[in-house]
Design a protein around this motif. Structure first.
Motif, PDB file in Angstrom:
ATOM      1  N   TRP A   8       0.787  -1.100  -0.100  1.00 53.70           N
ATOM      2  CA  TRP A   8       0.137   0.184   0.066  1.00 53.70           C
ATOM      3  C   TRP A   8       1.062   1.336   0.014  1.00 53.70           C
ATOM      4  N   TRP A   9       2.195   1.303   0.830  1.00 52.17           N
ATOM      5  CA  TRP A   9       2.825   2.469   0.649  1.00 52.17           C
ATOM      6  C   TRP A   9       3.561   2.523  -0.573  1.00 52.17           C
ATOM      7  N   THR A  10       3.763   1.484  -1.464  1.00 46.67           N
ATOM      8  CA  THR A  10       4.397   1.765  -2.736  1.00 46.67           C
ATOM      9  C   THR A  10       3.349   2.040  -3.428  1.00 46.67           C
ATOM     10  N   TRP A  11       2.028   1.765  -3.457  1.00 46.66           N
ATOM     11  CA  TRP A  11       1.018   2.134  -4.566  1.00 46.66           C
ATOM     12  C   TRP A  11       0.801   3.891  -3.967  1.00 46.66           C
ATOM     13  N   ARG A  12       0.790   4.009  -2.963  1.00 51.13           N
ATOM     14  CA  ARG A  12       0.433   5.627  -2.599  1.00 51.13           C
ATOM     15  C   ARG A  12       1.555   6.387  -2.959  1.00 51.13           C
ATOM     16  N   THR A  13       2.693   6.000  -2.736  1.00 47.70           N
ATOM     17  CA  THR A  13       3.976   6.904  -3.418  1.00 47.70           C
ATOM     18  C   THR A  13       3.911   6.896  -4.864  1.00 47.70           C
ATOM     19  N   MET A  14       3.300   5.942  -5.578  1.00 53.06           N
ATOM     20  CA  MET A  14       3.244   6.317  -7.073  1.00 53.06           C
ATOM     21  C   MET A  14       2.114   7.026  -7.464  1.00 53.06           C
ATOM     22  N   THR A  15       1.232   6.952  -6.598  1.00 51.40           N
ATOM     23  CA  THR A  15       0.028   8.109  -6.915  1.00 51.40           C
ATOM     24  C   THR A  15       0.421   9.537  -6.696  1.00 51.40           C
ATOM     25  N   ARG A  16       1.066   9.641  -5.452  1.00 53.54           N
ATOM     26  CA  ARG A  16       1.489  11.019  -4.979  1.00 53.54           C
ATOM     27  C   ARG A  16       2.686  11.490  -5.917  1.00 53.54           C
ATOM     28  N   ALA A  17       3.314  10.471  -6.995  1.00 55.45           N
ATOM     29  CA  ALA A  17       4.461  10.925  -7.819  1.00 55.45           C
ATOM     30  C   ALA A  17       3.834  11.037  -9.251  1.00 55.45           C
ATOM     31  N   HIS A  18       2.875  11.187  -9.360  1.00 49.55           N
ATOM     32  CA  HIS A  18       1.962  10.955 -10.623  1.00 49.55           C
ATOM     33  C   HIS A  18       2.458  12.201 -11.504  1.00 49.55           C
ATOM     34  N   LEU A  19       2.977  13.352 -10.891  1.00 46.85           N
ATOM     35  CA  LEU A  19       3.251  14.526 -11.791  1.00 46.85           C
ATOM     36  C   LEU A  19       4.646  14.156 -12.433  1.00 46.85           C
ATOM     37  N   LEU A  70      -1.944  10.755 -15.385  1.00 41.38           N
ATOM     38  CA  LEU A  70      -3.159  11.544 -14.925  1.00 41.38           C
ATOM     39  C   LEU A  70      -4.235  10.559 -14.416  1.00 41.38           C
ATOM     40  N   PHE A  71      -4.267   9.217 -14.731  1.00 45.66           N
ATOM     41  CA  PHE A  71      -4.969   8.574 -14.122  1.00 45.66           C
ATOM     42  C   PHE A  71      -4.650   8.118 -12.686  1.00 45.66           C
ATOM     43  N   ALA A  87     -10.609  16.434  -3.928  1.00 47.46           N
ATOM     44  CA  ALA A  87     -11.322  17.758  -4.430  1.00 47.46           C
ATOM     45  C   ALA A  87     -12.760  17.113  -5.195  1.00 47.46           C
ATOM     46  N   ARG A  88     -13.939  16.978  -4.368  1.00 47.01           N
ATOM     47  CA  ARG A  88     -14.997  16.438  -5.120  1.00 47.01           C
ATOM     48  C   ARG A  88     -15.852  17.506  -5.426  1.00 47.01           C
ATOM     49  N   GLY A  89     -16.591  17.534  -6.420  1.00 48.88           N
ATOM     50  CA  GLY A  89     -17.581  18.633  -6.765  1.00 48.88           C
ATOM     51  C   GLY A  89     -16.950  19.674  -7.820  1.00 48.88           C
ATOM     52  N   LYS A  90     -15.884  19.456  -8.112  1.00 49.24           N
ATOM     53  CA  LYS A  90     -15.170  20.484  -9.048  1.00 49.24           C
ATOM     54  C   LYS A  90     -14.998  19.767 -10.646  1.00 49.24           C
ATOM     55  N   PHE A  91     -15.496  20.482 -11.580  1.00 53.61           N
ATOM     56  CA  PHE A  91     -15.043  19.794 -12.824  1.00 53.61           C
ATOM     57  C   PHE A  91     -13.810  19.590 -13.193  1.00 53.61           C
ATOM     58  N   TRP A  92     -13.099  20.787 -13.009  1.00 56.49           N
ATOM     59  CA  TRP A  92     -11.432  20.396 -13.297  1.00 56.49           C
ATOM     60  C   TRP A  92     -10.831  19.696 -12.453  1.00 56.49           C
ATOM     61  N   ALA A  93     -11.323  19.330 -11.236  1.00 57.63           N
ATOM     62  CA  ALA A  93     -10.458  18.525 -10.385  1.00 57.63           C
ATOM     63  C   ALA A  93     -10.447  17.090 -10.717  1.00 57.63           C
ATOM     64  N   ARG A  94     -11.509  16.562 -11.474  1.00 61.77           N
ATOM     65  CA  ARG A  94     -11.450  15.141 -11.822  1.00 61.77           C
ATOM     66  C   ARG A  94     -11.934  14.839 -13.222  1.00 61.77           C
ATOM     67  N   ALA A 105      -6.614  12.354 -20.138  1.00 63.71           N
ATOM     68  CA  ALA A 105      -6.144  11.208 -20.341  1.00 63.71           C
ATOM     69  C   ALA A 105      -6.413  10.239 -21.418  1.00 63.71           C
ATOM     70  N   GLY A 106      -7.967  10.422 -21.318  1.00 63.21           N
ATOM     71  CA  GLY A 106      -8.624   9.421 -22.473  1.00 63.21           C
ATOM     72  C   GLY A 106      -7.942   9.833 -23.991  1.00 63.21           C
ATOM     73  N   LEU A 107      -8.115  11.293 -24.138  1.00 64.79           N
ATOM     74  CA  LEU A 107      -7.312  11.867 -25.240  1.00 64.79           C
ATOM     75  C   LEU A 107      -5.741  11.189 -25.722  1.00 64.79           C
ATOM     76  N   PHE A 108      -5.086  11.267 -24.714  1.00 64.57           N
ATOM     77  CA  PHE A 108      -3.719  10.680 -24.824  1.00 64.57           C
ATOM     78  C   PHE A 108      -3.919   9.243 -25.044  1.00 64.57           C
TER      79      PHE A 108
END
Length: 337
Positions: free
Chosen positions: A156-167, A198-199, A211-218, A225-228
Motif C-alpha cells: 500500500w505504501w508503494t502504491w500511494r507513493t506512485m499515486t503521489r508522484a504522478h506528476l 493522469l489516471f 477535491a470533489r464537486g469540481k469539474f476541473w479537479a476530476r 488522459a482518455g485523449l492521450f
C-alpha cells in the motif's frame, strides 16, 4: 295482608323475566354519541374503518442487476467496436500508404476495418492489457487483506507513493514528447506515460484527488488522459501498419502471383521485376500477356498489383479493372519457410 302460604305448595313464578341492561364500553358510547364525526373521519356512512389497498411489490433485485449488466455490456461493446474501427482504419491507412494507395480509394467496409484491427493484437499489446488487468485485481485483493501484515502495508505504501508522484510520470512523458524524433519507433510511449500519470493522479490512493464537486479537479484530467490514450492507439496502429507493409514488401514472392491477359496493350512497363508484354498473335482474343505481378488487394473488380521486387521509392502500384477486355489469372505464391 299477605296471603298465607299453603304448606307443601311452592309459590308461582312470574310469567316474564325482567331484562338486565348490558354494560357498554366507553368507545361504543362515544360512537353512539357522535356518529356524524366518526362518519366524517373515515368517509363512510356506517363509520367502518376503510381497508388500505396492498402496496405493489418492489421490483426484483435480479431484474435490476440484469438491466445494469445489459447496459454495461452494450456500452462497453459499443465503445470497443468504435475503438476497433478507429484502430483498423489507421492501421490500414499506414499499411497501404506504403504502397502509394489511399485506404478510402480501395473501398473497405466497416466490418473489414474492425477485423483489420486484430493485427494490433501483438505481444506488446497483450502484455500491456494483462498488466492493466493485473493491477486492477491486485488493488482489489489488497483492499480485502488485513492491513496488519507488513507485506500489505509495504504494498500500500508503494502504491500511494506512485499515486503521489504522478506528476513525475507526467513530466517524463512530456520530456519524451519534446524528444519525439529520438524515441522513434517508440513515440507511442510518451502519450502512454502522460495518460498513466493522469489516471494515477485521480486514483483513490492520492489524497490530493479528494477535491470533489469540481469539474476541473476530476473530469478534466480524466478527459485529457482518455485523449492521450486514443492518440497512443493511433500511433501504435500506424507503426504496426508500416512494419507489416515493410515485411510484406520484403517477401513479395509469397503473395499471390498474377498474370494479366488483355485484348489491347496496357501501360504496364518499367520496373525491373516486371516481365515484358508477350504478344500471343493476332488470332488470340487476349493477345497480350503480362507477368511478374503480385496481388496486393482486390475490391470491386479492381486488382491492385505490385511488380516483383517492388521498391517503394521508384516502383508504382498498378490498378487493373477486370472487364471483358481483360482476364486475370491467379497462381499461388512461394511458400514461406
Amino acid at each position: 295482608m299477605p296471603e298465607a302460604e299453603t304448606p307443601g305448595v311452592r309459590p308461582a313464578r312470574p310469567w316474564f323475566r325482567p331484562r338486565r341492561p348490558r354494560p357498554r364500553s366507553r368507545a361504543g358510547e362515544a360512537r353512539s354519541q357522535h356518529p356524524p364525526a366518526a362518519a366524517a373521519e373515515n368517509g363512510r356512512p356506517d363509520g367502518a374503518t376503510p381497508t388500505t389497498p396492498p402496496s405493489p411489490a418492489p421490483p426484483s433485485s435480479s431484474a435490476g442487476r440484469g438491466l445494469e449488466l445489459a447496459n454495461t455490456v452494450f456500452g462497453g461493446g459499443s465503445f470497443a467496436l468504435a475503438l476497433m474501427l478507429y484502430a483498423g482504419l489507421l492501421n490500414s491507412a499506414a499499411y497501404y500508404a506504403y504502397f502509394h494507395i489511399d485506404t478510402l480509394a480501395i473501398g473497405f467496409d466497416p466490418i473489414e476495418l474492425a477485423l483489420t484491427s486484430l493485427r494490433l493484437v501483438t505481444l506488446p499489446v497483450l502484455t500491456i492489457l494483462a498488466l492493466i488487468v493485473f493491477v486492477a485485481q491486485f488493488l482489489r485483493l489488497l483492499s480485502s487483506l488485513n492491513d496488519s501484515s507488513w507485506v500489505v502495508r509495504s504494498l500500500w505504501w508503494t502504491w500511494r507513493t506512485m499515486t503521489r508522484a504522478h506528476l513525475v510520470i507526467v513530466g517524463v512523458g512530456t520530456i519524451l514528447l519534446l524528444e519525439w524524433n529520438r524515441i522513434r519507433p517508440f513515440e507511442w510511449s510518451a502519450p502512454l506515460l502522460i495518460a498513466c500519470g493522469l489516471f494515477l493522479g485521480q486514483s483513490a490512493g492520492n489524497a490530493r484527488a479528494a477535491a470533489r464537486g469540481k469539474f476541473w479537479a476530476r473530469t478534466a484530467p480524466l478527459t485529457v488522459a482518455g485523449l492521450f490514450l486514443i492518440w497512443m492507439i493511433a500511433l501504435l496502429a500506424g507503426q504496426l501498419g508500416r512494419e507489416q507493409a515493410v515485411e510484406d514488401a520484403a517477401h513479395l514472392d509469397r503473395r499471390v502471383e498474377v498474370v494479366v491477359l488483355s485484348t489491347d496493350r496496357l501501360s504496364i512497363t518499367g520496373p525491373p521485376g516486371l516481365g515484358t508484354a508477350e504478344d500471343l498473335g493476332k488470332g488470340k482474343h487476349y493477345r497480350y500477356r503480362y507477368t511478374g505481378l503480385r496481388l496486393l488487394v482486390e475490391r470491386q473488380d479492381r486488382y491492385f498489383l505490385l511488380p516483383s521486387g517492388f521498391n517503394r521509392d521508384r516502383d508504382p502500384t498498378y490498378v487493373v479493372q477486370d472487364d471483358d477486355s481483360v482476364r486475370i489469372e491467379l497462381y499461388p505464391g512461394a511458400r514461406g519457410r
